[in-house]
Write a protein that holds these residues in place. Structure first.
Motif, short mmCIF file in Angstrom:
data_model
loop_
_atom_site.label_atom_id
_atom_site.label_comp_id
_atom_site.label_asym_id
_atom_site.label_seq_id
_atom_site.Cartn_x
_atom_site.Cartn_y
_atom_site.Cartn_z
N UNK A 41 0.83 -1.20 0.00
CA UNK A 41 0.00 0.00 0.00
C UNK A 41 0.87 1.25 0.00
N UNK A 42 1.91 1.24 0.82
CA UNK A 42 2.82 2.39 0.91
C UNK A 42 3.53 2.62 -0.43
N UNK A 43 3.90 1.53 -1.05
CA UNK A 43 4.61 1.65 -2.34
C UNK A 43 3.69 2.24 -3.41
N UNK A 44 2.39 1.82 -3.39
CA UNK A 44 1.43 2.35 -4.37
C UNK A 44 1.18 3.83 -4.16
N UNK A 45 1.16 4.27 -2.90
CA UNK A 45 0.96 5.68 -2.61
C UNK A 45 2.11 6.52 -3.16
N UNK A 46 3.29 6.00 -3.02
CA UNK A 46 4.47 6.72 -3.53
C UNK A 46 4.40 6.85 -5.05
N UNK A 47 3.94 5.76 -5.72
CA UNK A 47 3.82 5.80 -7.18
C UNK A 47 2.75 6.81 -7.62
#
Length: 289
Positions: free
Chosen positions: A15-21
């Motif tokens: 989830x955190x990685x998707x937010x960064x993208x």
């Protein structure tokens, strides 16, 4: 605080990685703006329809066809070709052929009539008797003395019964014929001997004289022309015929139209000619007798 298992830990990382993208591509703000924009309606009545104006092409004017003037060999007194006879005396062209040629010429005729002076040549014009289409004489003086006729049409009518003349009551008796009733014209004319000599001599010779029905003789033709020269002709054919023994008025009228006029012996103001030489009456029908 409950410890997260390995699955939950891995899920949080994703989830955190998707937010960064999303943050890198600014997709979140674009998505929010898209949701806030109202969708367009598809109401066809509110959408103006652009119509193409039809450009009318100017109609082409048809050129008037001008036919060439038709020339006839019969105009202005030029005679038609005669029947030719071959060396072996065989006729090249019959009367039927000539009539057919005349019929064709009449069919092609443009409707223009020619006055006698336009149709006939100079020689005929100089010899022709000219009349305004009216007979101005009275009964042959010899017959007046022999039978005691009155000296004028008015006296003859009034002194022999009088009355009002009409075609329904030719005798002037005041009794009109029944509607649709047949009239014996020759019988009525016979009763008009003294009262209306013109009507009598139109259908009868003088009493006890035989009527001739064969071809006119040269002598009769000369009498006809001499009478026309002195008194005119074209109407009152009964009175005219009183000068020509053995002929009645309607015979004189027929001879006039079929022989005299086509030959150019008399020029009548009331007649004009087709290109083939047929006389056509152009005067007032009220004045014909």
């Amino acid at each position: 605080m409950t410890e997260l298992n390995d699955y939950e830990i891995e899920r949080q990382k994703n989830i955190e990685r998707n937010r960064e993208l999303l943050a890198q591509f600014n997709l979140t703000e674009a998505r929010s703006a898209l949701q806030a924009t109202p969708l367009p309606t598809h109401d066809s009545e509110n959408i103006p329809v652009k119509t193409e104006k039809k450009i009318k092409k100017p109609l082409k004017k048809r050129e008037k066809v001008v036919l060439p003037a038709r020339k006839s060999s019969r105009l202005r007194g030029i005679e038609a070709p005669k029947i030719q006879i071959d060396t072996d005396e065989s006729i090249l062209g019959s009367e039927t052929d000539i009539q057919a040629l005349v019929a064709v010429e009449e069919e092609l005729w443009d409707g223009k009539l020619l006055k006698p002076d336009e149709y006939f040549n100079e020689e005929i014009r100089n010899k022709a008797i000219r009349t305004n289409g009216h007979y101005t004489g009275w009964i042959n003086p010899e017959l007046m003395e022999k039978y005691g006729f009155e000296t004028s049409a008015t006296e003859a009518w009034e002194k022999n019964g009088g009355g009002s003349f009409s075609y329904k009551d030719p005798l002037g008796t005041g009794k009109k014929k029944p509607r649709g009733a047949k009239v014996d014209a020759k019988g009525v004319a016979k009763m008009m001997f003294k009262k209306n000599p013109n009507a009598y001599f139109y259908r009868h010779n003088e009493p006890e004289m035989k009527q001739w029905t064969d071809e006119w003789t040269e002598e009769e033709k000369n009498i006809f022309l001499e009478t026309a020269r002195k008194h005119g002709c074209g109407d009152k054919w009964g009175l005219f015929a009183s000068y020509i023994p053995h002929r009645v008025g309607y015979q004189c009228s027929n001879f006039y139209r079929s022989v005299v006029l086509p030959s150019g012996l008399i020029f009548d103001d009331n007649y004009q000619y087709t290109p083939s030489g047929k006389p056509v009456y152009c005067g007032s029908h009220r004045s014909r007798g």
